[in-house]
Design a protein around this motif. Structure first.
Motif, PDB file in Angstrom:
ATOM      1  N   GLN A 172       5.998  -1.740  -6.644  1.00  0.00           N
ATOM      2  CA  GLN A 172       5.100  -0.608  -6.778  1.00  0.00           C
ATOM      3  C   GLN A 172       3.883  -0.799  -5.888  1.00  0.00           C
ATOM      4  O   GLN A 172       3.585  -1.902  -5.426  1.00  0.00           O
ATOM      5  CB  GLN A 172       4.660  -0.441  -8.241  1.00  0.00           C
ATOM      6  N   LYS A 173       3.214   0.313  -5.679  1.00  0.00           N
ATOM      7  CA  LYS A 173       1.980   0.288  -4.896  1.00  0.00           C
ATOM      8  C   LYS A 173       0.933  -0.542  -5.635  1.00  0.00           C
ATOM      9  O   LYS A 173       0.702  -0.362  -6.830  1.00  0.00           O
ATOM     10  CB  LYS A 173       1.480   1.722  -4.698  1.00  0.00           C
ATOM     11  N   ALA A 189       8.590  -1.186   2.541  1.00  0.00           N
ATOM     12  CA  ALA A 189       7.292  -1.367   1.896  1.00  0.00           C
ATOM     13  C   ALA A 189       6.262  -1.701   2.961  1.00  0.00           C
ATOM     14  O   ALA A 189       6.474  -2.610   3.765  1.00  0.00           O
ATOM     15  CB  ALA A 189       7.365  -2.470   0.852  1.00  0.00           C
ATOM     16  N   ARG A 190       5.158  -0.951   2.968  1.00  0.00           N
ATOM     17  CA  ARG A 190       4.076  -1.227   3.906  1.00  0.00           C
ATOM     18  C   ARG A 190       3.104  -2.193   3.243  1.00  0.00           C
ATOM     19  O   ARG A 190       2.591  -1.925   2.151  1.00  0.00           O
ATOM     20  CB  ARG A 190       3.353   0.055   4.308  1.00  0.00           C
ATOM     21  N   VAL A 191       2.873  -3.306   3.917  1.00  0.00           N
ATOM     22  CA  VAL A 191       2.053  -4.379   3.353  1.00  0.00           C
ATOM     23  C   VAL A 191       0.786  -4.525   4.190  1.00  0.00           C
ATOM     24  O   VAL A 191       0.848  -4.572   5.421  1.00  0.00           O
ATOM     25  CB  VAL A 191       2.836  -5.710   3.329  1.00  0.00           C
ATOM     26  N   PHE A 192      -0.356  -4.586   3.514  1.00  0.00           N
ATOM     27  CA  PHE A 192      -1.642  -4.784   4.182  1.00  0.00           C
ATOM     28  C   PHE A 192      -2.155  -6.176   3.854  1.00  0.00           C
ATOM     29  O   PHE A 192      -2.254  -6.571   2.695  1.00  0.00           O
ATOM     30  CB  PHE A 192      -2.664  -3.742   3.738  1.00  0.00           C
ATOM     31  N   ASN A 193      -2.486  -6.930   4.912  1.00  0.00           N
ATOM     32  CA  ASN A 193      -3.026  -8.271   4.748  1.00  0.00           C
ATOM     33  C   ASN A 193      -4.554  -8.204   4.853  1.00  0.00           C
ATOM     34  O   ASN A 193      -5.082  -7.914   5.931  1.00  0.00           O
ATOM     35  CB  ASN A 193      -2.461  -9.204   5.824  1.00  0.00           C
ATOM     36  N   PRO A 194      -5.287  -8.462   3.775  1.00  0.00           N
ATOM     37  CA  PRO A 194      -6.755  -8.363   3.841  1.00  0.00           C
ATOM     38  C   PRO A 194      -7.382  -9.402   4.757  1.00  0.00           C
ATOM     39  O   PRO A 194      -8.498  -9.194   5.246  1.00  0.00           O
ATOM     40  CB  PRO A 194      -7.195  -8.594   2.386  1.00  0.00           C
ATOM     41  N   ASP A 195      -6.693 -10.529   4.991  1.00  0.00           N
ATOM     42  CA  ASP A 195      -7.280 -11.579   5.825  1.00  0.00           C
ATOM     43  C   ASP A 195      -7.233 -11.211   7.307  1.00  0.00           C
ATOM     44  O   ASP A 195      -8.202 -11.387   8.042  1.00  0.00           O
ATOM     45  CB  ASP A 195      -6.549 -12.902   5.591  1.00  0.00           C
ATOM     46  N   VAL A 248       0.817  -1.215   0.000  1.00  0.00           N
ATOM     47  CA  VAL A 248       0.000   0.000   0.000  1.00  0.00           C
ATOM     48  C   VAL A 248       0.850   1.264   0.000  1.00  0.00           C
ATOM     49  O   VAL A 248       0.308   2.367  -0.068  1.00  0.00           O
ATOM     50  CB  VAL A 248      -0.945   0.016   1.223  1.00  0.00           C
ATOM     51  N   GLY A 249       2.167   1.127   0.071  1.00  0.00           N
ATOM     52  CA  GLY A 249       3.008   2.319   0.020  1.00  0.00           C
ATOM     53  C   GLY A 249       4.456   1.991   0.322  1.00  0.00           C
ATOM     54  O   GLY A 249       4.784   0.928   0.850  1.00  0.00           O
ATOM     55  N   LEU A 250       5.327   2.917  -0.045  1.00  0.00           N
ATOM     56  CA  LEU A 250       6.757   2.825   0.227  1.00  0.00           C
ATOM     57  C   LEU A 250       7.137   3.975   1.147  1.00  0.00           C
ATOM     58  O   LEU A 250       6.687   5.107   0.943  1.00  0.00           O
ATOM     59  CB  LEU A 250       7.563   2.893  -1.073  1.00  0.00           C
ATOM     60  N   GLU A 251       7.952   3.691   2.158  1.00  0.00           N
ATOM     61  CA  GLU A 251       8.269   4.690   3.174  1.00  0.00           C
ATOM     62  C   GLU A 251       9.773   4.779   3.409  1.00  0.00           C
ATOM     63  O   GLU A 251      10.524   3.837   3.140  1.00  0.00           O
ATOM     64  CB  GLU A 251       7.565   4.345   4.501  1.00  0.00           C
ATOM     65  N   TYR A 252      10.170   5.926   3.941  1.00  0.00           N
ATOM     66  CA  TYR A 252      11.563   6.173   4.327  1.00  0.00           C
ATOM     67  C   TYR A 252      11.796   5.650   5.735  1.00  0.00           C
ATOM     68  O   TYR A 252      10.924   5.740   6.594  1.00  0.00           O
ATOM     69  CB  TYR A 252      11.839   7.676   4.268  1.00  0.00           C
ATOM     70  N   ASP A 253      12.971   5.072   5.957  1.00  0.00           N
ATOM     71  CA  ASP A 253      13.333   4.579   7.277  1.00  0.00           C
ATOM     72  C   ASP A 253      14.594   5.300   7.738  1.00  0.00           C
ATOM     73  O   ASP A 253      15.641   5.197   7.076  1.00  0.00           O
ATOM     74  CB  ASP A 253      13.574   3.067   7.230  1.00  0.00           C
ATOM     75  N   PRO A 254      14.546   6.049   8.850  1.00  0.00           N
ATOM     76  CA  PRO A 254      15.742   6.782   9.298  1.00  0.00           C
ATOM     77  C   PRO A 254      16.837   5.867   9.836  1.00  0.00           C
ATOM     78  O   PRO A 254      17.962   6.325  10.048  1.00  0.00           O
ATOM     79  CB  PRO A 254      15.196   7.691  10.404  1.00  0.00           C
ATOM     80  N   ASN A 255      16.543   4.598  10.076  1.00  0.00           N
ATOM     81  CA  ASN A 255      17.522   3.689  10.653  1.00  0.00           C
ATOM     82  C   ASN A 255      18.265   2.859   9.614  1.00  0.00           C
ATOM     83  O   ASN A 255      19.115   2.056   9.976  1.00  0.00           O
ATOM     84  CB  ASN A 255      16.825   2.742  11.643  1.00  0.00           C
ATOM     85  N   ARG A 256      17.950   3.038   8.349  1.00  0.00           N
ATOM     86  CA  ARG A 256      18.632   2.298   7.290  1.00  0.00           C
ATOM     87  C   ARG A 256      18.540   3.101   5.994  1.00  0.00           C
ATOM     88  O   ARG A 256      17.729   4.032   5.871  1.00  0.00           O
ATOM     89  CB  ARG A 256      18.034   0.898   7.120  1.00  0.00           C
ATOM     90  N   SER A 257      19.353   2.744   5.038  1.00  0.00           N
ATOM     91  CA  SER A 257      19.368   3.468   3.767  1.00  0.00           C
ATOM     92  C   SER A 257      18.358   2.921   2.776  1.00  0.00           C
ATOM     93  O   SER A 257      17.985   3.614   1.832  1.00  0.00           O
ATOM     94  CB  SER A 257      20.770   3.414   3.147  1.00  0.00           C
ATOM     95  N   ALA A 258      17.936   1.676   2.947  1.00  0.00           N
ATOM     96  CA  ALA A 258      16.951   1.098   2.043  1.00  0.00           C
ATOM     97  C   ALA A 258      15.544   1.591   2.399  1.00  0.00           C
ATOM     98  O   ALA A 258      15.288   2.023   3.526  1.00  0.00           O
ATOM     99  CB  ALA A 258      17.008  -0.431   2.108  1.00  0.00           C
TER     100      ALA A 258
END
Length: 254
Positions: A93-94, A73-79, A60-70
């Motif tokens: 991609q989203k 990815a935020r993943v939503f589980n519909p179940d 559902v989206g890609l986010e920045y992480d201050p604790n790493r350079s990579a």
């Protein structure tokens, strides 16, 4: 992987974050053991699924992480109706669907599988050292390994360093390459950016006073006047390795 500025302005998930207290380079006695660390911007640690056994769903989206350079990815589980974080691969991609502990043979980007079900020659990342453990290897931006050979119980992987290692075929890895491979080209614009990252300045010994460093003091600019030593007068480049050849004494008969 093309990112928009708006995708990185999304606040992190409260259920997947916790306080992060950096050590500032000090041990349990409060003494500095790792120099030039401290300060920095306040951070929240994101709980990332590194085992990749249960996390699956829709990105559902890609986010920045201050604790790493990579990127993450935020993943939503519909179940289960829950969100989780994984280390994002390139070209994800989203809206993409990912699966964990999959048994399908193929090159599904972002899918985690045991080495038994990953095709020979595939690129992998987030590789665990032992079965059932967190992924410890190939997590840096742009990192990837390649499976070269498999037996009934082991798999031979070439790591990013060029090293060849054998892993248990039951260990889990993820298809793809770690995102943000261009992070090594990032240049800091000012000294304050280093302070934001928690890096303190490095001061040369020759710029100090004699009470602070053996290289300090002197009139005007000096280069130390002695072999390079630590603040405790130990040789920084190791002890001398030169062997002085001793001249044999002549046999003089009286």
């Amino acid at each position: 992987m093309k990112q928009t500025k708006q995708s990185f302005l999304t606040p992190p998930l409260k259920s997947q974050t916790r306080a992060w207290n950096p050590s500032t380079g000090r041990n349990h006695k409060g003494r500095i053991t790792a120099w030039h660390r401290g300060g920095g911007h306040a951070r929240l640690y994101r709980n990332i699924d590194l085992k990749r056994k249960l996390t699956q769903g829709i990105v559902v989206g890609l986010e920045y992480d201050p604790n790493r350079s990579a990127f993450l990815a935020r993943v939503f589980n519909p179940d289960t109706k829950k969100h989780s974080y994984i280390i994002a691969p390139t070209k994800i991609q989203k809206g993409d669907v990912i699966r964990s502990n999959s048994t399908r043979n193929g090159l599904q980007n972002g899918h985690s599988k045991t080495l038994r079900h990953i095709l020979t020659g595939s690129l992998i990342y987030n590789l665990s050292v032992y079965p059932g453990k967190d992924g410890k290897i190939l997590r840096a931006p742009g990192a990837f390994g390649r499976i070269l050979k498999r037996t009934n119980s082991l798999a031979k992987v070439r790591l990013k360093s060029g090293q060849y290692r054998w892993f248990d075929i039951k260990t889990i890895a993820t298809n793809g390459v770690v995102s943000n491979s261009d992070s090594r080209f990032t240049k800091l614009k000012k000294a304050g950016q280093s302070r934001w990252l928690g890096r303190r300045p490095t001061v040369r010994g020759v710029a100090m006073n004699p009470v602070d460093h053996p290289h300090g003091g002197g009139e005007g600019k000096t280069s130390g006047g002695r072999p390079s030593v630590t603040p405790w007068a130990k040789p920084t480049k190791g002890p001398s390795t030169r062997r002085l050849r001793v001249q044999p004494k002549p046999n003089v008969k009286i």
